[in-house]
Scaffold this active site. Structure first.
Site, PDB file in Angstrom:
ATOM      1  CB  CYS A  81      -3.124   0.801  -2.414  1.00 41.24           C
ATOM      2  SG  CYS A  81      -3.261   2.502  -2.711  1.00 41.24           S
ATOM      3  CG  ASN A  82      -9.530   0.596  -2.895  1.00 44.09           C
ATOM      4  OD1 ASN A  82     -10.456   0.201  -3.228  1.00 44.09           O
ATOM      5  ND2 ASN A  82      -9.464   0.312  -1.599  1.00 44.09           N
ATOM      6  CB  THR A  83      -4.699   5.097  -5.095  1.00 49.00           C
ATOM      7  OG1 THR A  83      -5.697   5.342  -3.602  1.00 49.00           O
ATOM      8  CG2 THR A  83      -4.633   6.008  -5.944  1.00 49.00           C
ATOM      9  CE1 TYR A 119       2.438   5.230  -3.561  1.00 46.74           C
ATOM     10  CE2 TYR A 119       1.309   3.785  -4.214  1.00 46.74           C
ATOM     11  CZ  TYR A 119       2.502   3.921  -4.004  1.00 46.74           C
ATOM     12  OH  TYR A 119       3.631   3.261  -3.891  1.00 46.74           O
ATOM     13  N   GLY A 120      -3.246   9.089  -3.312  1.00 46.69           N
ATOM     14  CA  GLY A 120      -4.575   9.545  -3.831  1.00 46.69           C
ATOM     15  C   GLY A 120      -4.672  10.645  -4.976  1.00 46.69           C
ATOM     16  CB  CYS A 164      -9.926   4.313   0.604  1.00 51.53           C
ATOM     17  SG  CYS A 164      -8.465   4.564   1.394  1.00 51.53           S
ATOM     18  CB  THR A 165      -7.006  -0.261   2.391  1.00 44.03           C
ATOM     19  OG1 THR A 165      -5.892   0.578   1.823  1.00 44.03           O
ATOM     20  CG2 THR A 165      -7.234  -0.999   1.046  1.00 44.03           C
ATOM     21  CG  HIS A 166      -6.216   4.901   5.018  1.00 42.25           C
ATOM     22  ND1 HIS A 166      -5.460   4.586   3.877  1.00 42.25           N
ATOM     23  CD2 HIS A 166      -5.226   5.405   5.887  1.00 42.25           C
ATOM     24  CE1 HIS A 166      -4.151   4.861   4.162  1.00 42.25           C
ATOM     25  NE2 HIS A 166      -4.142   5.604   5.455  1.00 42.25           N
ATOM     26  CG  ASP A 185      -1.776   1.231   1.476  1.00 41.89           C
ATOM     27  OD1 ASP A 185      -2.329   1.530   0.301  1.00 41.89           O
ATOM     28  OD2 ASP A 185      -2.139   1.787   2.378  1.00 41.89           O
ATOM     29  CB  SER A 186       0.026   4.752  -0.316  1.00 44.06           C
ATOM     30  OG  SER A 186      -0.854   4.828   0.225  1.00 44.06           O
ATOM     31  CD  GLU A 225      -1.963   8.108   7.007  1.00 38.08           C
ATOM     32  OE1 GLU A 225      -0.922   8.649   7.377  1.00 38.08           O
ATOM     33  OE2 GLU A 225      -1.967   6.714   6.270  1.00 38.08           O
TER      34      GLU A 225
HETATM   35  N1  DGL Z   1      -4.918   3.207   1.298  1.00 36.90           N
HETATM   36  C1  DGL Z   1      -4.971   3.908  -0.179  1.00 36.90           C
HETATM   37  C2  DGL Z   1      -6.129   3.094  -0.900  1.00 36.90           C
HETATM   38  O1  DGL Z   1      -6.474   2.447  -0.506  1.00 36.90           O
HETATM   39  C3  DGL Z   1      -4.982   5.348  -0.133  1.00 36.90           C
HETATM   40  C4  DGL Z   1      -3.870   6.083   0.648  1.00 36.90           C
HETATM   41  C5  DGL Z   1      -3.283   7.209  -0.208  1.00 36.90           C
HETATM   42  O2  DGL Z   1      -3.856   8.138  -0.933  1.00 36.90           O
HETATM   43  O3  DGL Z   1      -2.292   6.960  -0.293  1.00 36.90           O
HETATM   44  O4  DGL Z   1      -6.499   4.103  -1.780  1.00 36.90           O
END
Ligand code: DGL
Length: 267
Positions: free
Chosen positions: A73-75, A42-43, A186-188, A10-11, A154
């Site tokens: 990571c979805n992004t 990454y978003g 988003c995995t957060h 992930d990011s 975060e």
């Molecule tokens: N956890 C990342 C996702 O699933 C998002 C965090 C980011 O923007 O890096 O998209």
């Protein structure tokens, strides 16, 4: 080969929600997690940049003999899936966090209108909408970028007035009203899943990809005869930039105590 690790990236620390679900479902697997904290977030980065970072991380995970790679990571799943698959071709199976959720949605018969929230990079890619519609053109899918949720989580604003106000402001937007299900793209976001369910008075299915992805991974490993025969695996957690803050916040995302170690991929 069966005892080789599963690489997960992930990011940053958000993908630990996926690692946690994998560890719970497949405790015998050795996990190697990589959080690209030096490039977080990454978003709001371009597709080319995200694809470049993801390919480099994939090369590293392959060097560590990973038998499967999970893009947690979805992004990165939305913008770099093809790049990761190309890099890992013939060496490791790649699992992203979007395709298994789309498959899950398409199996549900009660949904007519589905909402998706995620980073700008995920939502602007249109990946969720196009994949769901390709599978069932009768479904109505609405998406909304919710970029403040990652920094909010975060920074530790999770169960308070600030997080409730931000969640309410986003979810009350007309774009995603009258839905039966909301995909946490988003995995957060699993960290604030309960607050989101509460916002809807528990009347909307809030879909957290981590368990769906873990079950999909188990199916793939079973099918390929790659499941570890062990009953307790090891978990290693690497980041491209280490701070005490990342170490502290990571505790929110993974149920067991963990120690982040720095590894430099960009020298
Ligand atoms: N956890 C990342 C996702 O699933 C998002 C965090 C980011 O923007 O890096 O998209």
């Amino acid at each position: 080969m069966q005892e080789n690790p599963i690489g997960i990236f992930d990011s940053g620390v958000g993908g630990l929600t996926v690692a946690n679900a994998i560890h719970q479902l497949l405790p015998g697997e050795n996990l190697l997690y990589f959080g690209d904290t030096v490039h977080l977030p990454y978003g709001d980065k371009s597709r080319e940049t995200i694809a470049g970072y993801s390919a480099r991380i994939t090369e590293y995970l392959l060097e560590q003999s990973c038998k499967a790679i999970v893009i947690a990571c979805n992004t990165a799943s939305a913008n770099a899936y093809d790049e990761v698959v190309r890099t890992a071709a013939g060496k490791a199976h790649v699992i992203d966090v979007i395709n298994p959720v789309v498959e899950f949605i398409l199996q549900q018969t009660s949904y007519k209108h589905i909402g998706v929230i995620g980073t700008k990079g995920t939502i602007n890619s249109g990946t969720y909408v196009s994949k769901i519609i390709a599978g069932n053109p009768h479904l109505n899918v609405s998406s909304l970028a919710t970029p403040m949720l990652v920094p909010m989580i975060e920074e530790g604003f999770i169960f308070d007035d600030i997080s409730n106000a931000i969640i309410r402001t986003y979810l009350s937007k007309p774009e995603i009203s009258s839905i039966e299900a909301l995909i946490l793209g988003c995995t957060h976001y699993p960290i604030i899943r309960n607050q989101i369910s509460k916002y809807y008075n528990f009347a909307v299915d809030v879909i957290d990809s981590s368990r769906i992805v873990a079950s999909h991974l188990r199916e793939i490993l079973t099918e390929k005869n790659l499941l570890s025969p062990s009953s307790s695996g090891t978990c290693k957690f690497l980041v491209s930039d280490y701070t005490d803050y990342f170490q502290a916040i990571s505790k929110l995302f993974f149920d067991e105590s963990l120690k982040l170690e720095k590894v430099s991929l960009w020298n």
